[in-house]
Design a protein around this motif. Structure first.
Motif, PDB file in Angstrom:
ATOM      1  N   ASN A  18      39.329  43.629  53.847  1.00 28.36           N
ATOM      2  CA  ASN A  18      39.740  44.750  54.697  1.00 28.36           C
ATOM      3  C   ASN A  18      40.713  45.464  55.781  1.00 28.36           C
ATOM      4  OD1 ASN A  18      40.508  47.565  53.777  1.00 28.36           O
ATOM      5  ND2 ASN A  18      38.789  48.374  53.184  1.00 28.36           N
ATOM      6  N   GLU A  35      47.673  36.844  41.163  1.00 28.14           N
ATOM      7  CA  GLU A  35      46.925  36.409  40.233  1.00 28.14           C
ATOM      8  C   GLU A  35      46.136  35.418  39.827  1.00 28.14           C
ATOM      9  OE1 GLU A  35      46.450  38.641  35.351  1.00 28.14           O
ATOM     10  OE2 GLU A  35      48.019  36.958  35.777  1.00 28.14           O
ATOM     11  N   ASN A  55      43.790  33.963  42.183  1.00 30.23           N
ATOM     12  CA  ASN A  55      42.555  34.728  42.787  1.00 30.23           C
ATOM     13  C   ASN A  55      41.775  34.357  41.456  1.00 30.23           C
ATOM     14  OD1 ASN A  55      41.899  37.271  44.607  1.00 30.23           O
ATOM     15  ND2 ASN A  55      44.593  37.840  44.237  1.00 30.23           N
ATOM     16  N   MET A  62      35.223  41.158  44.662  1.00 30.32           N
ATOM     17  CA  MET A  62      37.139  41.619  45.050  1.00 30.32           C
ATOM     18  C   MET A  62      37.857  40.677  44.252  1.00 30.32           C
ATOM     19  SD  MET A  62      35.990  43.842  46.931  1.00 30.32           S
ATOM     20  CE  MET A  62      38.471  44.642  47.173  1.00 30.32           C
ATOM     21  N   ASN A 108      37.521  42.939  41.199  1.00 32.89           N
ATOM     22  CA  ASN A 108      38.540  43.968  41.869  1.00 32.89           C
ATOM     23  C   ASN A 108      40.119  44.351  40.648  1.00 32.89           C
ATOM     24  OD1 ASN A 108      35.716  45.986  41.166  1.00 32.89           O
ATOM     25  ND2 ASN A 108      35.635  45.388  43.868  1.00 32.89           N
ATOM     26  N   TYR A 109      40.294  43.183  41.778  1.00 34.95           N
ATOM     27  CA  TYR A 109      41.523  42.777  41.474  1.00 34.95           C
ATOM     28  C   TYR A 109      41.824  42.491  40.200  1.00 34.95           C
ATOM     29  CZ  TYR A 109      46.331  40.667  42.443  1.00 34.95           C
ATOM     30  OH  TYR A 109      47.717  40.331  42.733  1.00 34.95           O
ATOM     31  N   GLN A 135      41.987  45.797  38.116  1.00 35.59           N
ATOM     32  CA  GLN A 135      42.624  46.837  38.393  1.00 35.59           C
ATOM     33  C   GLN A 135      44.135  46.684  37.450  1.00 35.59           C
ATOM     34  OE1 GLN A 135      43.180  48.583  42.374  1.00 35.59           O
ATOM     35  NE2 GLN A 135      45.073  49.643  42.299  1.00 35.59           N
ATOM     36  N   HIS A 136      44.678  45.376  38.880  1.00 34.01           N
ATOM     37  CA  HIS A 136      45.917  44.403  38.463  1.00 34.01           C
ATOM     38  C   HIS A 136      46.240  44.195  36.845  1.00 34.01           C
ATOM     39  CE1 HIS A 136      46.646  45.634  42.169  1.00 34.01           C
ATOM     40  NE2 HIS A 136      45.653  45.606  42.515  1.00 34.01           N
ATOM     41  N   PRO A 171      41.266  51.798  36.044  1.00 33.50           N
ATOM     42  CA  PRO A 171      41.180  52.459  36.955  1.00 33.50           C
ATOM     43  C   PRO A 171      40.959  51.363  38.459  1.00 33.50           C
ATOM     44  CG  PRO A 171      39.838  53.860  35.502  1.00 33.50           C
ATOM     45  CD  PRO A 171      40.213  51.799  35.054  1.00 33.50           C
ATOM     46  N   ARG A 172      41.328  51.958  38.835  1.00 37.54           N
ATOM     47  CA  ARG A 172      40.677  51.138  41.470  1.00 37.54           C
ATOM     48  C   ARG A 172      39.138  51.876  41.289  1.00 37.54           C
ATOM     49  NH1 ARG A 172      43.789  50.616  46.309  1.00 37.54           N
ATOM     50  NH2 ARG A 172      42.400  50.069  48.003  1.00 37.54           N
ATOM     51  N   SER A 173      38.138  50.810  42.122  1.00 43.18           N
ATOM     52  CA  SER A 173      36.854  51.202  41.775  1.00 43.18           C
ATOM     53  C   SER A 173      36.857  51.211  43.291  1.00 43.18           C
ATOM     54  CB  SER A 173      35.855  49.828  40.948  1.00 43.18           C
ATOM     55  OG  SER A 173      36.313  48.966  41.741  1.00 43.18           O
ATOM     56  N   TYR A 174      37.583  51.400  43.597  1.00 41.44           N
ATOM     57  CA  TYR A 174      36.943  51.442  45.364  1.00 41.44           C
ATOM     58  C   TYR A 174      38.092  51.741  46.199  1.00 41.44           C
ATOM     59  CZ  TYR A 174      40.307  47.273  45.861  1.00 41.44           C
ATOM     60  OH  TYR A 174      41.666  46.549  45.312  1.00 41.44           O
TER      61      TYR A 174
END
Length: 387
Positions: free
Chosen positions: A132, A317, A320, A371, A374-375, A378-379, A384-387
């Motif tokens: 991070n 994208e 990942n 993670m 999460n990406y 969101q993307h 909605p972003r969770s972190y």
């Protein structure tokens, strides 16, 4: 996009496979047991031009792209001797310098990446920040006497510092205009006064070690700052997609090696006058793992294609997705290979039990499975972003 490899790419793949096949998994494990390094393999791959395949031609490299570097990483791993430093040095460090470095930095470092005479570690993760970048506490400040920059902080799980020449260090530096801290990267020779490191004892047996690295007011010159003071996030992000793509390729190769060992054993091992591979309880897990590995390989090629095409949004994208798919496929491939071997799966001589920890790591590094999800959420999904 054409999934068929060109004649040049096919030749590269077969040539790398032939070179790496001279070494193999026993070579890697012997180096791990004795504390040795994969110096001979690295040197031969460098001399053949494989490690510099993606370095721009004007600096002595192959002038190819991430597809070709992924082929190199995959085929060396498929021979049973994966080299993590391919991810760290040619994929991350060389790409960052090629994309964001100053003219002097390119002229100084890229020819040596091209011929393999220099290796560079990459230091972003920290004990309390992981990857991070918003929580990184390693800082760079101007030397009061104008001698350059002073680096202070701690980096964690940094690969291969004992066998690289320098480390590409992600720090935060103060923005003179706003007073805020922003990302910056420095090339720090590993013998810099104030830079020290100590090994992390790992459960995984590998010649490539992990380290905690300490910077105690380490002084580096002005020209150590990659791309100048305005490079910032652009320089950092230049290395992240290549990192994920080559980790996926490296992991796909390891999965292929495990599957080959499992399949060969299932063909040869006979119980009650029948090869065990004739039984669906053995055959189906291996077949399923093969499907998953092939899908991961296609995802990796797709990510590399987007990157080489300059579509960095799509590459983000896709890289990942490829890394996620490769890790999951490799874990299942190694598990199927170990199970096919029965008790022999945990014997060192059969070369599959030694892979359990290595592929499990692929779920965690360089970015965790969670993670990545999460990406994507969101993307890609617009959640909605969770972190």
């Amino acid at each position: 996009m054409d999934l068929r490899e060109s004649d040049e790419q096919q030749l590269l793949r077969s040539s790398v496979a032939a070179l790496a096949g001279k070494y193999g998994h026993e070579y890697l494990m012997e180096k791990a047991r004795t504390g040795g390094k994969t110096t001979e393999l690295w040197a031969e791959a460098a001399e053949a031009g494989y490690l510099g395949v993606a370095v721009p031609a004007e600096y002595g490299g192959g002038g190819a792209g991430m597809i070709e570097l992924a082929i190199v990483a995959e085929e060396i791993a498929a021979a049973g001797c994966p080299l993590l430093l391919i991810v760290v040095s040619p994929a991350i460090a060389a790409t960052v310098i090629a994309k964001s470095g100053t003219t002097d930095q390119k002229e100084r470092w890229l020819p040596r990446f091209a011929d393999g005479s220099v290796r560079m570690s990459f230091a972003i993760t920290e004990p309390d920040a992981g990857s991070n970048s918003h929580r990184i506490t390693t800082t760079a400040r101007r030397d009061p006497e104008g001698a350059g920059w002073r680096l202070s902080g701690t980096k964690y799980y940094i690969s291969g510092v004992d066998e690289t020449d320098a480390t590409l260090v992600v720090t935060r530096m103060e923005d003179a205009a706003s007073g805020t801290l922003r990302p910056a990267m420095f090339i720090v020779p590993n013998d810099t006064p104030g830079m020290t490191y100590q090994p992390i004892e790992m459960a995984i047996h590998s010649p490539e070690k992990q380290f905690t690295v300490f910077f105690d007011d380490a002084l580096v010159p002005d020209d150590a700052l990659v791309g100048g003071e305005e490079a910032g996030l652009a320089a950092l992000f230049a290395g992240l997609n290549p990192e994920r793509i080559t980790v996926a390729a490296y992991t796909n190769g390891t999965a292929r090696y495990a599957l080959r060992r499992g399949i060969d054993y299932a063909k040869d091992r006979t119980v009650w006058s029948t090869p065990i591979g004739a039984h669906q309880a053995i055959a189906h897990p291996l077949a399923k793992a093969h499907v998953e590995v092939e899908l991961a390989r296609m995802a990796t090629t797709r990510a590399a294609w987007f990157y080489d095409a300059g579509d960095h949004v799509a590459a983000g994208e896709a890289a990942n997705i490829a890394k996620y798919a490769a890790a999951e496929a490799a874990i299942n491939a190694v598990d199927a290979a170990v199970q096919a071997h029965g008790g022999n799966g945990m014997a060192v001589e059969y070369g599959v039990g030694t892979l359990v920890g290595a592929v499990r790591t692929a779920r965690i590094a360089p970015v965790s499975r969670e993670m990545i999800l999460n990406y994507i959420a969101q993307h890609s999904l617009g959640l909605p972003r969770s972190y």
